[in-house]
Design a protein around this motif. Structure first.
Motif, short mmCIF file in Angstrom:
data_model
loop_
_atom_site.label_atom_id
_atom_site.label_comp_id
_atom_site.label_asym_id
_atom_site.label_seq_id
_atom_site.Cartn_x
_atom_site.Cartn_y
_atom_site.Cartn_z
N THR A 142 0.84 -1.20 0.00
CA THR A 142 0.00 0.00 0.00
C THR A 142 0.87 1.25 0.00
OG1 THR A 142 -1.72 -1.18 1.22
CG2 THR A 142 -1.84 1.24 1.19
N GLU A 143 0.61 2.18 -0.91
CA GLU A 143 1.33 3.45 -0.94
C GLU A 143 0.74 4.40 0.09
OE1 GLU A 143 1.41 5.04 -4.84
OE2 GLU A 143 2.45 3.31 -5.72
N GLN A 144 1.60 5.01 0.87
CA GLN A 144 1.16 5.90 1.94
C GLN A 144 0.89 7.30 1.40
OE1 GLN A 144 0.48 4.57 4.91
NE2 GLN A 144 1.12 2.63 4.00
N TYR A 145 0.05 7.36 0.37
CA TYR A 145 -0.31 8.66 -0.22
C TYR A 145 -1.36 9.33 0.66
CZ TYR A 145 -2.13 12.00 -3.61
OH TYR A 145 -2.54 13.14 -4.24
N PRO A 146 -1.29 10.63 0.93
CA PRO A 146 -0.39 11.64 0.35
C PRO A 146 0.90 11.87 1.13
CG PRO A 146 -2.05 12.73 1.64
CD PRO A 146 -2.33 11.26 1.77
N PHE A 147 1.19 11.05 2.13
CA PHE A 147 2.39 11.26 2.93
C PHE A 147 3.64 10.82 2.20
CE2 PHE A 147 -1.23 10.36 5.73
CZ PHE A 147 -1.30 11.57 6.40
N GLU A 148 3.51 9.90 1.25
CA GLU A 148 4.62 9.48 0.41
C GLU A 148 4.15 9.43 -1.04
OE1 GLU A 148 6.04 5.73 1.70
OE2 GLU A 148 6.53 6.40 3.74
N GLY A 149 5.12 9.50 -1.94
CA GLY A 149 4.77 9.38 -3.36
C GLY A 149 4.24 10.67 -3.93
N PRO A 150 3.48 10.63 -5.01
CA PRO A 150 3.03 9.41 -5.68
C PRO A 150 4.11 8.79 -6.56
CG PRO A 150 2.23 11.31 -6.85
CD PRO A 150 2.95 11.84 -5.65
N PHE A 151 4.01 7.51 -6.75
CA PHE A 151 4.95 6.79 -7.59
C PHE A 151 4.24 6.38 -8.88
CE2 PHE A 151 5.93 6.00 -3.12
CZ PHE A 151 7.21 6.52 -3.05
N VAL A 152 4.65 6.97 -9.98
CA VAL A 152 4.01 6.71 -11.27
C VAL A 152 5.07 6.22 -12.26
CG1 VAL A 152 2.17 8.39 -10.88
CG2 VAL A 152 4.29 9.11 -12.01
N GLU A 153 4.59 5.64 -13.34
CA GLU A 153 5.49 5.14 -14.37
C GLU A 153 6.13 6.30 -15.14
OE1 GLU A 153 6.36 2.02 -14.74
OE2 GLU A 153 5.04 1.46 -13.08
N PRO A 154 7.32 6.08 -15.71
CA PRO A 154 8.02 7.17 -16.41
C PRO A 154 7.20 7.79 -17.54
CG PRO A 154 9.51 5.33 -16.04
CD PRO A 154 8.15 4.86 -15.64
N ARG A 155 6.35 7.01 -18.21
CA ARG A 155 5.57 7.53 -19.34
C ARG A 155 4.14 7.87 -18.92
NH1 ARG A 155 6.56 4.21 -24.77
NH2 ARG A 155 5.58 6.12 -25.53
N PHE A 156 3.92 8.07 -17.64
CA PHE A 156 2.60 8.44 -17.15
C PHE A 156 2.17 9.79 -17.72
CE2 PHE A 156 0.07 10.78 -14.01
CZ PHE A 156 -1.00 9.91 -13.82
N HIS A 157 0.93 9.90 -18.16
CA HIS A 157 0.40 11.14 -18.72
C HIS A 157 -0.33 11.92 -17.64
CE1 HIS A 157 0.39 9.84 -23.25
NE2 HIS A 157 1.59 10.04 -22.74
N GLY A 158 0.34 12.95 -17.12
CA GLY A 158 -0.27 13.83 -16.13
C GLY A 158 -0.55 15.20 -16.72
N ARG A 159 -0.46 16.22 -15.89
CA ARG A 159 -0.77 17.58 -16.31
C ARG A 159 0.20 18.05 -17.39
NH1 ARG A 159 0.37 22.86 -14.98
NH2 ARG A 159 1.92 22.26 -13.44
N HIS A 160 -0.32 18.85 -18.32
CA HIS A 160 0.49 19.36 -19.42
C HIS A 160 1.45 20.45 -18.94
CE1 HIS A 160 -3.16 17.68 -21.19
NE2 HIS A 160 -2.51 17.53 -22.32
N GLN A 161 2.47 20.68 -19.75
CA GLN A 161 3.38 21.80 -19.51
C GLN A 161 3.87 22.34 -20.85
OE1 GLN A 161 6.44 19.96 -17.12
NE2 GLN A 161 7.67 19.39 -18.91
N LEU A 162 4.05 23.66 -20.89
CA LEU A 162 4.58 24.35 -22.06
C LEU A 162 6.07 24.61 -21.82
CD1 LEU A 162 1.70 26.90 -22.79
CD2 LEU A 162 2.35 24.93 -24.19
N ASN A 163 6.89 24.12 -22.72
CA ASN A 163 8.33 24.15 -22.51
C ASN A 163 8.99 25.38 -23.14
OD1 ASN A 163 8.46 21.49 -21.20
ND2 ASN A 163 7.83 20.74 -23.21
N ARG A 164 10.24 25.59 -22.78
CA ARG A 164 11.04 26.71 -23.25
C ARG A 164 12.33 26.20 -23.90
NH1 ARG A 164 9.59 31.51 -20.33
NH2 ARG A 164 8.25 31.11 -18.52
N TYR A 165 12.94 27.09 -24.68
CA TYR A 165 14.28 26.83 -25.19
C TYR A 165 15.31 27.27 -24.15
CZ TYR A 165 12.31 25.85 -29.79
OH TYR A 165 11.60 25.29 -30.82
N ALA A 166 16.56 26.96 -24.42
CA ALA A 166 17.61 27.17 -23.42
C ALA A 166 17.81 28.64 -23.07
CB ALA A 166 18.92 26.56 -23.92
N ASP A 167 17.44 29.55 -23.98
CA ASP A 167 17.62 30.97 -23.67
C ASP A 167 16.37 31.58 -23.03
OD1 ASP A 167 16.00 30.88 -25.87
OD2 ASP A 167 17.04 32.45 -27.00
N GLY A 168 15.33 30.79 -22.84
CA GLY A 168 14.11 31.28 -22.20
C GLY A 168 12.95 31.51 -23.13
#
Length: 219
Positions: A43-69
């Motif tokens: 049993t995962e002790q969520y929300p006190f620990e974790g969450p533990f998800v798979e590397p390819r888990f699809h969660g909330r989106h994010q908009l990324n940047r280039y290295a200069d911002g």
């Protein structure tokens, strides 16, 4: 069908379980349950620990940047067209010399994702031509008001990493948007930093912006 059922009943009557078989029959039925009973607790002790998800888990989106911002989103709206739930809304605007938020001609002025509609299918990130939109591991999206589940651009943009420069600012001189996409830009240049210092001297990102080595950039 009736003949088949009669033949099965006749077979059971001809081959009944013996006393030992009748005694262990309930234990055989609960064999999986009993074997799992003595295994270590997982049993995962969520929300006190974790969450533990798979590397390819699809969660909330994010908009990324280039290295200069600069932002990777170019406002093409392909993500909105690909969304089967009509959860994404994009409005594009043109970059200008005074306000350039992304390499190239356009950027996403308005970007909204309605998480009351989103089904986390990932079609939007497959449609994005610049890898501006990706999905992270954050799935804690419960809110008290329905309006709060409509995320705006400022909530989706990833924070500036150390060394990045807050846009708007010009793109690296001599580099095209294709060069940005291929990873040729490694960070802000001194020219970009000087431009921001001239136009926005109080910008907080100036304190952490670090110019890249010009020789390495040209190489």
């Amino acid at each position: 069908m009736t003949d088949q059922n009669d033949s099965q009943n006749l077979r059971y009557e001809q081959d009944p379980k013996g006393p030992i078989g009748q005694f262990f029959a309930p234990f055989a039925g609960y064999g999986v349950t009993l074997s799992s009973f003595f295994r270590p607790t997982v049993t995962e002790q969520y929300p006190f620990e974790g969450p533990f998800v798979e590397p390819r888990f699809h969660g909330r989106h994010q908009l990324n940047r280039y290295a200069d911002g600069l932002e990777k989103c170019v406002g093409c709206e392909l993500c909105a067209w690909a969304c089967p739930a009509d959860a994404i809304y994009v409005e594009a605007a043109s970059n200008t010399p005074e306000e350039q938020y992304s390499p190239g001609e356009r950027y996403g002025r308005v970007y909204q994702i309605n998480y009351l509609r989103c089904i986390f299918c990932g079609f939007c990130i497959e449609a994005c031509p610049t890898r501006a939109l990706t999905m992270g591991h954050d799935f804690e999206l419960a809110e008290y008001r329905r309006l709060d589940d409509i995320y705006e651009k400022d909530q989706l943009l990833v924070p500036l990493s150390e060394g990045m420069l807050q846009p708007p600012h010009p793109q690296v001189e001599g580099f095209s948007d294709g060069d940005y996409y291929r990873g040729a830009v490694q960070g802000p240049t001194q020219t970009q930093i000087d431009w921001v210092r001239e136009h926005r001297p109080d910008d907080p990102s100036l304190a952490t912006a670090r110019p890249v080595n010009e020789e390495a950039r040209q190489a």
